[in-house]
Design a protein around this motif. Structure first.
Motif, PDB file in Angstrom:
ATOM      1  N   THR A  18     -16.009  25.675  36.115  1.00  0.00           N
ATOM      2  CA  THR A  18     -15.845  26.969  35.903  1.00  0.00           C
ATOM      3  C   THR A  18     -16.637  27.479  34.553  1.00  0.00           C
ATOM      4  O   THR A  18     -16.447  26.710  33.545  1.00  0.00           O
ATOM      5  CB  THR A  18     -14.532  27.579  35.977  1.00  0.00           C
ATOM      6  OG1 THR A  18     -13.833  26.866  34.967  1.00  0.00           O
ATOM      7  CG2 THR A  18     -14.031  27.198  37.252  1.00  0.00           C
ATOM      8  N   THR A  19     -17.193  28.451  34.477  1.00  0.00           N
ATOM      9  CA  THR A  19     -17.808  29.006  33.394  1.00  0.00           C
ATOM     10  C   THR A  19     -16.866  30.073  32.685  1.00  0.00           C
ATOM     11  O   THR A  19     -16.440  30.982  33.364  1.00  0.00           O
ATOM     12  CB  THR A  19     -19.262  29.787  33.802  1.00  0.00           C
ATOM     13  OG1 THR A  19     -20.067  28.879  34.374  1.00  0.00           O
ATOM     14  CG2 THR A  19     -19.856  30.432  32.595  1.00  0.00           C
ATOM     15  N   HIS A  20     -16.616  30.007  31.445  1.00  0.00           N
ATOM     16  CA  HIS A  20     -15.931  30.996  30.567  1.00  0.00           C
ATOM     17  C   HIS A  20     -16.685  31.478  29.433  1.00  0.00           C
ATOM     18  O   HIS A  20     -17.544  30.999  29.014  1.00  0.00           O
ATOM     19  CB  HIS A  20     -14.506  30.240  29.952  1.00  0.00           C
ATOM     20  CG  HIS A  20     -13.894  29.574  30.886  1.00  0.00           C
ATOM     21  ND1 HIS A  20     -12.970  30.088  31.861  1.00  0.00           N
ATOM     22  CD2 HIS A  20     -13.588  28.065  31.529  1.00  0.00           C
ATOM     23  CE1 HIS A  20     -12.363  29.386  32.425  1.00  0.00           C
ATOM     24  NE2 HIS A  20     -12.735  28.134  32.227  1.00  0.00           N
ATOM     25  N   PRO A  21     -16.190  32.743  29.022  1.00  0.00           N
ATOM     26  CA  PRO A  21     -16.848  33.269  28.225  1.00  0.00           C
ATOM     27  C   PRO A  21     -16.749  32.532  26.837  1.00  0.00           C
ATOM     28  O   PRO A  21     -15.605  32.018  26.525  1.00  0.00           O
ATOM     29  CB  PRO A  21     -16.407  34.818  27.954  1.00  0.00           C
ATOM     30  CG  PRO A  21     -15.136  34.678  28.511  1.00  0.00           C
ATOM     31  CD  PRO A  21     -15.340  33.455  29.599  1.00  0.00           C
ATOM     32  N   ALA A  22     -17.875  32.190  25.937  1.00  0.00           N
ATOM     33  CA  ALA A  22     -17.600  31.543  24.705  1.00  0.00           C
ATOM     34  C   ALA A  22     -17.105  32.449  23.551  1.00  0.00           C
ATOM     35  O   ALA A  22     -16.648  32.159  22.540  1.00  0.00           O
ATOM     36  CB  ALA A  22     -18.753  30.819  24.102  1.00  0.00           C
ATOM     37  N   GLU A  23     -17.319  33.620  23.833  1.00  0.00           N
ATOM     38  CA  GLU A  23     -16.735  34.784  22.730  1.00  0.00           C
ATOM     39  C   GLU A  23     -16.343  35.921  23.427  1.00  0.00           C
ATOM     40  O   GLU A  23     -16.597  36.281  24.612  1.00  0.00           O
ATOM     41  CB  GLU A  23     -18.098  35.353  21.949  1.00  0.00           C
ATOM     42  CG  GLU A  23     -18.564  33.978  21.121  1.00  0.00           C
ATOM     43  CD  GLU A  23     -19.982  34.537  20.534  1.00  0.00           C
ATOM     44  OE1 GLU A  23     -19.931  34.405  19.173  1.00  0.00           O
ATOM     45  OE2 GLU A  23     -20.833  34.480  21.180  1.00  0.00           O
ATOM     46  N   GLN A  24     -15.765  36.806  23.014  1.00  0.00           N
ATOM     47  CA  GLN A  24     -15.228  38.163  23.468  1.00  0.00           C
ATOM     48  C   GLN A  24     -15.403  39.254  22.846  1.00  0.00           C
ATOM     49  O   GLN A  24     -15.858  39.170  21.487  1.00  0.00           O
ATOM     50  CB  GLN A  24     -13.508  38.129  23.809  1.00  0.00           C
ATOM     51  CG  GLN A  24     -12.906  38.190  22.229  1.00  0.00           C
ATOM     52  CD  GLN A  24     -11.422  38.287  22.283  1.00  0.00           C
ATOM     53  OE1 GLN A  24     -10.815  38.575  23.360  1.00  0.00           O
ATOM     54  NE2 GLN A  24     -10.848  38.197  21.107  1.00  0.00           N
ATOM     55  N   HIS A 123      -9.396  30.773  26.342  1.00  0.00           N
ATOM     56  CA  HIS A 123     -10.169  29.467  26.558  1.00  0.00           C
ATOM     57  C   HIS A 123     -10.463  28.802  25.185  1.00  0.00           C
ATOM     58  O   HIS A 123     -11.573  28.685  24.690  1.00  0.00           O
ATOM     59  CB  HIS A 123     -11.203  29.489  27.212  1.00  0.00           C
ATOM     60  CG  HIS A 123     -11.046  30.220  28.453  1.00  0.00           C
ATOM     61  ND1 HIS A 123     -10.730  29.749  29.550  1.00  0.00           N
ATOM     62  CD2 HIS A 123     -11.358  31.512  28.787  1.00  0.00           C
ATOM     63  CE1 HIS A 123     -10.482  30.750  30.599  1.00  0.00           C
ATOM     64  NE2 HIS A 123     -11.284  31.778  30.219  1.00  0.00           N
ATOM     65  N   PRO A 124      -9.484  28.333  24.311  1.00  0.00           N
ATOM     66  CA  PRO A 124      -9.676  28.166  22.770  1.00  0.00           C
ATOM     67  C   PRO A 124     -10.321  26.534  22.937  1.00  0.00           C
ATOM     68  O   PRO A 124     -10.316  25.837  23.831  1.00  0.00           O
ATOM     69  CB  PRO A 124      -8.268  27.558  22.302  1.00  0.00           C
ATOM     70  CG  PRO A 124      -7.605  27.515  23.601  1.00  0.00           C
ATOM     71  CD  PRO A 124      -8.032  28.491  24.668  1.00  0.00           C
ATOM     72  N   CYS A 125     -11.314  26.560  22.043  1.00  0.00           N
ATOM     73  CA  CYS A 125     -12.122  25.201  21.866  1.00  0.00           C
ATOM     74  C   CYS A 125     -11.897  24.203  20.839  1.00  0.00           C
ATOM     75  O   CYS A 125     -11.982  23.230  20.679  1.00  0.00           O
ATOM     76  CB  CYS A 125     -13.738  25.369  21.895  1.00  0.00           C
ATOM     77  SG  CYS A 125     -14.368  26.400  20.454  1.00  0.00           S
ATOM     78  N   GLY A 126     -11.003  24.810  19.581  1.00  0.00           N
ATOM     79  CA  GLY A 126     -10.704  23.964  18.548  1.00  0.00           C
ATOM     80  C   GLY A 126     -11.831  23.827  17.539  1.00  0.00           C
ATOM     81  O   GLY A 126     -11.662  23.044  16.694  1.00  0.00           O
ATOM     82  N   CYS A 127     -13.042  24.343  17.591  1.00  0.00           N
ATOM     83  CA  CYS A 127     -14.237  24.344  16.871  1.00  0.00           C
ATOM     84  C   CYS A 127     -13.845  24.883  15.590  1.00  0.00           C
ATOM     85  O   CYS A 127     -13.057  25.764  15.438  1.00  0.00           O
ATOM     86  CB  CYS A 127     -15.457  24.357  17.650  1.00  0.00           C
ATOM     87  SG  CYS A 127     -15.712  26.608  17.522  1.00  0.00           S
TER      88      CYS A 127
END
Length: 177
Positions: A18-24, A123-127
């Motif tokens: 699934t595709t999620h926004p990387a930013e809001q 959708h946190p990425c931890g980067c």
């Protein structure tokens, strides 16, 4: 923190495809603007910005939320330099040679920007960029665009801040009064 390109929200693909926004989209407000680097000076929310390369030690420009007069943004930018860098002279960067003359403060432009926050909180990425924000210039009709007044730091090269120039660019902007 800024870029000269019009914005497009980045996405990433999760493990399940699934595709999620990387930013809001984010709009600094009274409650969180100071927590995100803005100073409040006489009701004006001001922050120093880096240029598109992101490699400057001091701000190459300033933005204030809303459309304001040129003198107000100059005063806000000076207050930002004093508050953040302990320096009251807007003409020079801290540590610069005071014998170098910078004769004029650039004109301020009224334009619009979109604030993007990395990463989308669902959708946190931890980067290393998680929880940070950036602003991109946008036409006033773009969803999420807010009015901003932008001013290049007088000691920065004219091209360093990437601020829209109403006389030379297609980006909608007007000169502040």
């Amino acid at each position: 923190m800024t870029t000269t390109a019009l914005y497009e929200i980045e996405t990433h693909e999760a493990d399940d495809g699934t595709t999620h926004p990387a930013e809001q989209l984010w709009t600094p407000c009274l409650d969180d603007a100071p927590d995100n680097g803005f100073i409040v000076h006489r009701g004006l929310y001001v922050i120093g910005i880096d240029g598109p390369t992101g490699d400057h030690l001091y701000p190459v420009g300033f933005i204030a939320l809303g459309h304001h007069q040129w003198t107000d943004i100059i005063e806000g930018a000076t207050a930002y330099m004093a508050s953040i860098h302990g320096w009251r002279n807007l003409h020079l960067y801290p540590g610069d040679d005071p014998s170098v003359l910078i004769p004029r403060i650039p004109r301020a432009a009224q334009t619009h920007g979109v604030f993007l926050r990395h990463l989308h909180p669902d959708h946190p990425c931890g980067c290393e960029w998680e929880g940070t924000w950036r602003m991109v210039w946008a036409p006033p009709t773009e969803p999420g665009a807010v009015p901003v007044t932008a001013l290049r730091h007088p000691a920065a090269p004219a091209t360093a801040a990437g601020i829209p120039n109403p006389d030379h660019e297609a980006m909608p902007a007007t000169w502040a009064a």
